[in-house]
Design an enzyme around this catalytic site. Structure first.
Site, PDB file in Angstrom:
ATOM      1  N   HIS A  57      -6.625  35.385 -48.124  1.00 58.74           N
ATOM      2  CA  HIS A  57      -5.938  34.534 -49.074  1.00 58.74           C
ATOM      3  C   HIS A  57      -5.251  35.086 -50.036  1.00 58.74           C
ATOM      4  O   HIS A  57      -4.155  34.727 -50.410  1.00 58.74           O
ATOM      5  CB  HIS A  57      -6.858  33.417 -49.397  1.00 58.74           C
ATOM      6  CG  HIS A  57      -7.832  32.710 -48.770  1.00 58.74           C
ATOM      7  ND1 HIS A  57      -9.090  32.731 -48.382  1.00 58.74           N
ATOM      8  CD2 HIS A  57      -7.642  31.683 -47.753  1.00 58.74           C
ATOM      9  CE1 HIS A  57      -9.701  31.888 -47.791  1.00 58.74           C
ATOM     10  NE2 HIS A  57      -8.847  31.107 -47.387  1.00 58.74           N
ATOM     11  N   HIS A 108     -10.836  35.074 -49.862  1.00 60.36           N
ATOM     12  CA  HIS A 108     -10.945  36.482 -49.553  1.00 60.36           C
ATOM     13  C   HIS A 108      -9.501  37.008 -49.798  1.00 60.36           C
ATOM     14  O   HIS A 108      -8.407  36.493 -50.128  1.00 60.36           O
ATOM     15  CB  HIS A 108     -11.537  36.356 -48.311  1.00 60.36           C
ATOM     16  CG  HIS A 108     -11.081  35.656 -47.255  1.00 60.36           C
ATOM     17  ND1 HIS A 108      -9.755  35.738 -46.812  1.00 60.36           N
ATOM     18  CD2 HIS A 108     -11.626  34.479 -46.306  1.00 60.36           C
ATOM     19  CE1 HIS A 108      -9.378  35.083 -45.910  1.00 60.36           C
ATOM     20  NE2 HIS A 108     -10.502  34.172 -45.679  1.00 60.36           N
ATOM     21  N   GLU A 109      -9.685  38.466 -49.211  1.00 59.59           N
ATOM     22  CA  GLU A 109      -8.574  39.108 -49.129  1.00 59.59           C
ATOM     23  C   GLU A 109      -7.358  38.660 -48.335  1.00 59.59           C
ATOM     24  O   GLU A 109      -6.319  39.080 -48.568  1.00 59.59           O
ATOM     25  CB  GLU A 109      -8.888  40.644 -48.855  1.00 59.59           C
ATOM     26  CG  GLU A 109      -9.665  41.182 -49.806  1.00 59.59           C
ATOM     27  CD  GLU A 109      -9.332  41.206 -51.465  1.00 59.59           C
ATOM     28  OE1 GLU A 109      -8.046  41.726 -51.339  1.00 59.59           O
ATOM     29  OE2 GLU A 109      -9.727  40.851 -52.098  1.00 59.59           O
ATOM     30  N   ASP A 155      -4.515  31.976 -37.997  1.00 57.74           N
ATOM     31  CA  ASP A 155      -5.126  30.685 -37.428  1.00 57.74           C
ATOM     32  C   ASP A 155      -3.532  30.340 -36.689  1.00 57.74           C
ATOM     33  O   ASP A 155      -2.558  29.483 -37.040  1.00 57.74           O
ATOM     34  CB  ASP A 155      -5.378  29.669 -38.226  1.00 57.74           C
ATOM     35  CG  ASP A 155      -6.767  29.965 -39.052  1.00 57.74           C
ATOM     36  OD1 ASP A 155      -7.668  29.733 -38.586  1.00 57.74           O
ATOM     37  OD2 ASP A 155      -6.650  30.473 -40.126  1.00 57.74           O
TER      38      ASP A 155
HETATM   39  P1  AMP Z   1      -8.626  28.213 -45.037  1.00 56.24           P
HETATM   40  O1  AMP Z   1      -8.952  28.260 -46.412  1.00 56.24           O
HETATM   41  O2  AMP Z   1      -9.710  28.866 -43.886  1.00 56.24           O
HETATM   42  O3  AMP Z   1      -8.260  27.001 -44.514  1.00 56.24           O
HETATM   43  O4  AMP Z   1      -7.261  29.198 -44.813  1.00 56.24           O
HETATM   44  C1  AMP Z   1      -6.385  29.077 -45.772  1.00 56.24           C
HETATM   45  C2  AMP Z   1      -5.136  29.596 -45.255  1.00 56.24           C
HETATM   46  O5  AMP Z   1      -5.598  31.254 -45.256  1.00 56.24           O
HETATM   47  C3  AMP Z   1      -4.395  29.244 -43.941  1.00 56.24           C
HETATM   48  O6  AMP Z   1      -3.337  29.457 -43.917  1.00 56.24           O
HETATM   49  C4  AMP Z   1      -5.223  30.662 -43.114  1.00 56.24           C
HETATM   50  O7  AMP Z   1      -4.752  31.027 -41.801  1.00 56.24           O
HETATM   51  C5  AMP Z   1      -5.065  31.635 -44.125  1.00 56.24           C
HETATM   52  N1  AMP Z   1      -5.912  32.917 -43.778  1.00 56.24           N
HETATM   53  C6  AMP Z   1      -7.153  32.697 -43.448  1.00 56.24           C
HETATM   54  N2  AMP Z   1      -7.716  34.030 -42.925  1.00 56.24           N
HETATM   55  C7  AMP Z   1      -6.749  34.917 -43.100  1.00 56.24           C
HETATM   56  C8  AMP Z   1      -6.637  36.403 -43.011  1.00 56.24           C
HETATM   57  N3  AMP Z   1      -7.280  36.953 -42.721  1.00 56.24           N
HETATM   58  N4  AMP Z   1      -5.282  36.734 -43.138  1.00 56.24           N
HETATM   59  C9  AMP Z   1      -4.010  35.870 -43.377  1.00 56.24           C
HETATM   60  N5  AMP Z   1      -4.309  34.587 -44.054  1.00 56.24           N
HETATM   61  C10 AMP Z   1      -5.436  34.072 -43.677  1.00 56.24           C
END
Ligand code: AMP
Length: 286
Positions: free
Chosen positions: A37, A34-35, A150
């Site tokens: 990432h 998503h945005e 996170d």
């Molecule tokens: P995930 O796919 O949920 O494991 O997240 C992958 C990475 O994207 C992690 O470092 C998360 O902290 C980061 N992330 C997830 N949501 C956001 C967001 N809204 N803004 C910035 N980074 C994010």
């Protein structure tokens, strides 16, 4: 012949041998991009000559009653975003490839993982630190990009990298939010439209708490109560925790100090949402 006695010295020597001038940036994800990432990938793109993104829904970081089976898997759309952002490589292994049947090693960080997410999801962080240790060993990035979204995870990863001398620079990027303040999350798509409206109470409550601290409110108990009351008053919301902590140790605070983080987790139905606010500047002396 040189003799080097410090880790830093060894690193400098080692980096001169290879890629130092052509840094490799790495963005580990579980896909369903998503945005949020996207902002991480863009940051990596600006900083690094080569960008690698991993897409892997890591079974080790889900508890037995969590949403591993339902977690959204959208590889085709993920690859489109990565292509748009000029990523050089996407690493998207299968579970069998990544964890062969005789896999039996776990990496865990202790103190920082006891509270908050670690208390509610007891095996979660060991899953995260194990997958990242493997990914860092495979990709050998110079820089790795994580979201502040996170927060506890970011602090734990910094500790992991420091403790095990993993030699990657961890960059924590700001949380990307929807226009109404809700942090982007792959789990937001589980929310019904009614739940989605109520979910904004989490960023709102944390913002109100952060503002109260910035304005110099000294009673952390009162500020915590303010946030908890606001969350509890929202229909359909169950509060898991809301706390004012030391931004480095994540221990709950009794008195205001310089670097504080407000951590919050709520449930709407079966969907868990987490968010946080950092409060750095404060009026009171140390
Ligand atoms: P995930 O796919 O949920 O494991 O997240 C992958 C990475 O994207 C992690 O470092 C998360 O902290 C980061 N992330 C997830 N949501 C956001 C967001 N809204 N803004 C910035 N980074 C994010």
């Amino acid at each position: 012949m040189q003799v080097i006695r410090t880790i830093r010295g060894l690193r400098v020597w080692r980096n001169h041998l290879t890629s130092g001038r052509h840094p490799l940036g790495f963005v580990p994800t579980m896909g369903a991009l998503h945005e949020g990432h996207r902002t991480l990938i863009q940051r990596a793109r600006r900083r690094c000559r080569t960008v690698v993104v991993s897409v892997f829904v890591n079974p080790l970081q889900f508890g037995p009653r969590e949403d591993f089976a339902e977690y959204p898997r959208t590889l085709r759309a993920d690859l489109t975003m990565c292509r748009q952002e000029g990523v050089e490589l996407v690493f998207a292994p299968s579970i069998q490839e990544f964890y062969p049947s005789d896999f039996q090693t776990t990496v865990s960080v202790n103190r920082l993982t006891r509270r908050w997410e670690g208390a509610i999801r007891p095996t979660h962080f060991a899953g995260v630190t194990t997958v990242l240790t493997k990914l860092f060993n495979l990709v050998k990035p110079d820089f790795a990009f994580f979201g502040q979204k996170d927060y506890q995870q970011a602090v734990v990863i910094k500790q992991l990298v420091k403790d095990l001398h993993l030699g990657v620079t961890v960059i924590v990027c700001p949380t990307a939010r929807e226009p109404d303040g809700l942090a982007y999350s792959s789990r937001n798509q589980y929310l019904s439209s009614v739940q989605r409206r109520h979910a904004t109470v989490l960023p709102k409550a944390l913002a109100i708490g952060a503002n109260a601290l910035k304005e110099g409110r000294r009673s952390l108990r009162a500020v915590s109560r303010l946030m908890a009351d606001m969350l509890q008053a929202e229909p359909g919301v169950t509060v898991e925790y809301v706390a004012i902590c030391d931004a480095h140790t994540l221990e709950p605070l009794r008195r205001p100090q310089r670097d504080m983080v407000l951590l919050g987790a709520i449930r709407l139905g079966r969907t868990r949402l987490i968010d946080n606010r950092l409060v750095k500047a404060a009026r009171w002396p140390r």
